[in-house]
Structure formats: C-alpha cells, structure tokens
Enzyme design. Structure first.
Site, short mmCIF file in Angstrom:
data_model
loop_
_atom_site.label_atom_id
_atom_site.label_comp_id
_atom_site.label_asym_id
_atom_site.label_seq_id
_atom_site.Cartn_x
_atom_site.Cartn_y
_atom_site.Cartn_z
N SER A 102 18.43 28.63 58.92
CA SER A 102 18.68 29.89 58.24
C SER A 102 17.39 30.47 57.66
O SER A 102 16.38 30.59 58.36
CB SER A 102 19.74 29.66 57.16
OG SER A 102 20.24 30.86 56.66
N HIS A 138 26.60 28.02 61.99
CA HIS A 138 25.29 28.14 61.35
C HIS A 138 24.69 26.78 61.02
O HIS A 138 23.48 26.58 61.17
CB HIS A 138 25.47 28.97 60.07
CG HIS A 138 24.20 29.47 59.46
ND1 HIS A 138 23.37 30.36 60.10
CD2 HIS A 138 23.61 29.21 58.26
CE1 HIS A 138 22.33 30.64 59.32
NE2 HIS A 138 22.46 29.95 58.20
N ASP A 177 27.84 31.02 65.25
CA ASP A 177 27.21 31.58 64.06
C ASP A 177 27.29 33.10 64.10
O ASP A 177 27.06 33.71 65.15
CB ASP A 177 25.75 31.14 64.00
CG ASP A 177 25.07 31.51 62.69
OD1 ASP A 177 25.78 31.94 61.76
OD2 ASP A 177 23.84 31.37 62.61
#
Length: 441
Positions: free
Chosen positions: A159, A420, A360
């Site tokens: 991220s 994610h 994601d």
C-alpha cells in the site's frame, strides 16, 4: 463471545505462550531497538532471524517489511496479521516468511506503531522526510548488526508502504555508493502500492463496473468524482486532491452498498460501516484506512503482553497512539505520484518488482498496469512484449495461484484470489513469490 469469556481466552493463550517461552526474548532469534532519527523522533524496529532447518540466517536474505497507511504498523499488522512467525492468536503461522528469510519490521513514519515523537512538529510531512529518517535507522541497524551487511537485503512493502519503499530504495542506493550505509541491497518489491494514486482512482469505476458492482448510474457518479480528483492533481492542488479522493470513495461506497476497498468480494457488516455524515474528510479517511489496521484485539495484544515482552517501550507510548497524526501530517503528499522514482530505480539497475492482488480495489491492478506502461525505462517494450507465466498455488494443488513475467531487473506478479493484504489472503502464494523474488527458487 462476551467480554469476560474473551478476556479469559486471551489470558489462557498468553499463559501458554509465556510458559513455552514464545514471549520471552529468544537469544539469536529476535532483536529489537529504537533509533532516534531526529531530535525527539524515535523509530522502532523488530528483527526476526530466519528460522530454517537447512540453512543458517546468514545464508538467507534479509527482508524489511513496510506497512501502509501511512500510519499502519509493521510490527503489529504486518507481523501478527500477515508474515510474522505468530498470528494474532499467538499461534504459529504456516506461511510465515521467517522460514525463508530474516524479517525486519520497522514502524514508520515516525509516530507509527511503537515509534513516537516527543514534539508536535516531529512528524514526517512527505516521502522525502520519511526516506531521510529511514536512512538514519538503516545506518544504525547495519552498524549494530554487522553480520547482516553482506546478506542480500530486500525491501518489501504494501500500500502506501510501496510509495515510501520506492523513495527509500533510491536514497539507499545513493547512500551505499557514498559509503554512509553498509549493506547488500538486492531489490525492492512494491505490493499493491500507492505509486500513482490518480491511476488507481480513475480505474475504480471501470473495475467495479466490469465486476458487476456498479450499474450505469453508479459508474457515472464514481467517474464524475474521479474526474474532480484528476483536476486537482493536474493543478498541483494535492491537499484538495486528497479531500476529493475521500469524496470519490464515498461515491463508491454509496453506489456499491459498502464494498470493501481491500477485497471486493467482502463487505463490512452494517454495524461496522463508516458513516459519512457529520465528519470531515480527514476523520473519515482515518476511520476507513488507519483504524482497521489497529483493530481492538490487535491493540490489546500489542499494548499488553507484547509491550511487556519488549521491555523498552516508554510507559507513555501507546502502540498506534500517534497513527492518526501520522496520516494527517502526510495529507499534502498523499496524492503525489512517484512513478519517476521507479523509473530512476530501474535505470540505476535496481531490481524492482510490482505485485498486486486481483481483488484489491483501493490499488486495483488496472491502475497499476497503467503507470507501468508509462515507464520510460528502456526495457519496457521488451517487457510488454512478453507473455506471462502461470504459477501453481502451493496452497491449492492444481490451481493457478498467480501469473508473472520479468525482464532484466523488472518483474510483475498478478496474485489471484487476493485483495490488498496479499499475505493475509493468500499466504502460501505470497511466501512462494517472496522466495522467487529473493532468488531462492
């Protein structure tokens, strides 16, 4: 489970763990410390030595894990929810990365996790400052642990951690050349990374539409909100872009009945969904993207037995206590892209890997592919011309777990059935990927 039952269960687990020695310092197995990277700014690191029956830790790579947010804690979330030796219930993790590498968790930026600042002006405000702090920490770490100076060192990220990792990798390459940091830097892996925020936002609508999570009206509203973000970015109004990004997420939530940004196949229960009424955008984004990384059970673990085990955390420091300030102070830098930094890394010969989860949304694969196709790296045409290779999922025999392709010093992994947090969703596949990136298979 009631509060009393839950508390009793935790006490039983902790009692077992203490009895077995897992929460006591293990000589040669773990180490941790603080580094004061600036006046009053203290960063915490936690190292697990590789635990492999057929190879010593000096024969295996060292992996540093950087969490997202900014404000998410690697020592907490990355460690106990994703790749550390124990899970949140303090049970051994079968897909722990420690079986294939020594793993270094660093709580960064300053104020994240157990890291803390004594001053209100001690928080980082951009990735350049984050990188500068990390270079100080790495200089201290490799001086304190000289046995790792010749071990191949990789930075893995997730991220917003990927945005930080790119900047850190470039500065680290320069520091090694100048002799200010002694280590064997071998590459960086950017997982579901916030490298080009606008490419992510602009593809939310098409991605959700093609997966039947938006109708025509919803697509129109999400696209319109994304276009407003684009205008702000093009005008270099990055704080405004961050605020408009929050509004685009609200448009997504309202039109999908609360799709989970971290995995489109899941949905938050009604009683846990974020309310958008009466809150400013910063409070809303903290609730969406920081607090889930500090869920109550993890906070209880980190501020209870883990804090006691570590023994060096100041009494007035709460794990995650400054995370919201970390996120707020980075707001002006949040929507800025770092694609040019990735280009510089590739041109400098640094091994760069991009990996992304199929499910994601917040950093969807469509958006990742867009910025990758705009790289100026001379090898890109040859990379684009390659066909990808299928990888078997080690956790599901006969099932494809990922696709990958690589050319020279660049690789891309498409991880299937993962959102994610890839190691959390597809642990065995993530471990296999790490082994491939670090050239163990």
């Amino acid at each position: 489970m009631g509060l009393i039952q839950g508390a009793c269960r935790l006490l039983v687990v902790f009692a077992v763990v203490f009895r077995e020695g897992l929460l006591s310092p293990l000589e040669g197995k773990e180490a941790w410390n603080y580094v004061e990277v600036r006046d009053g700014a203290h960063m915490f690191w936690w190292l697990y030595y590789a635990d492999n029956q057929s190879a010593g830790y000096k024969d295996l790579p060292l992996v540093m894990w950087l969490q997202g947010g900014p404000g998410g804690s690697g020592s907490g979330f990355g460690n106990f929810e994703e790749i550390g030796p124990l899970n949140r219930d303090l049970e051994p993790r079968k897909s722990s990365w420690v079986q294939a590498a020594s793993v270094l968790f660093v709580d960064n930026p300053v104020g994240t996790g157990f890291s803390y600042t004594e001053r209100s002006d001690g928080y980082a405000t951009n990735v350049a400052m984050v990188s500068s702090d990390m270079l100080v920490l790495l200089g201290h770490f490799f001086a304190e642990k000289p046995e790792f100076q010749n071990v191949p060192f990789y930075i893995f990220s997730e991220s917003y951690g990927g945005k930080m990792a790119a900047a850190i990798s470039l500065d680290l390459t320069k520091a090694i050349a100048q002799g200010t940091v002694k280590c064997n830097f071998a590459g960086v892996a950017l997982g579901d990374s916030w490298i080009s925020p606008l490419d992510s936002v602009m593809t939310w609508g098409p991605y959700l539409y093609t997966t039947s999570l938006l109708d025509d009206n919803g697509l129109s509203e999400v696209t319109s909100a994304a276009e407003e973000v684009k205008k702000a970015v093009e005008q270099q109004q990055f704080e405004k872009a961050t605020e408009l990004w929050s509004m685009a997420e609200t448009a997504v939530e309202q039109n999908t009945n609360g799709v989970n940004f971290y995995n489109i196949l899941t949905q938050e229960p009604d009683d846990k969904r974020v309310s958008t009424s009466g809150e400013n955008f910063m409070t809303l984004q903290i609730r969406r993207h920081i607090r889930p990384l500090h869920r109550q059970s993890l906070s209880e673990l980190m501020n209870g037995p883990i804090k006691k085990k570590l023994g060096i955390i100041p009494q007035n420091v709460t794990w995650g206590g400054q995370a919201e300030e970390v996120f707020s102070n980075m707001a002006g830098d949040f929507m800025k892209p770092v694609v040019d930094v990735v280009d510089q890394l590739l041109s400098a010969g640094v091994n760069v890997t991009v990996y992304n989860g199929q499910l994601d949304l917040i950093v969807d694969t469509m958006g990742q592919e867009l910025w990758v196709k705009r790289l100026k790296w001379e090898g890109l045409p040859r990379f684009n011309a390659l066909r990808w290779s299928a990888l078997d999922d080690p956790g599901a025999q006969g099932v494809t777990g990922a696709f990958c392709k690589n050319y020279k010093n660049f690789a891309f992994y498409w991880i299937l059935r993962a959102g994610h947090m890839i190691p959390s969703d597809q642990g065995p596949m993530a471990l296999q990927m790490m082994r491939m990136i670090t050239q163990q298979v």
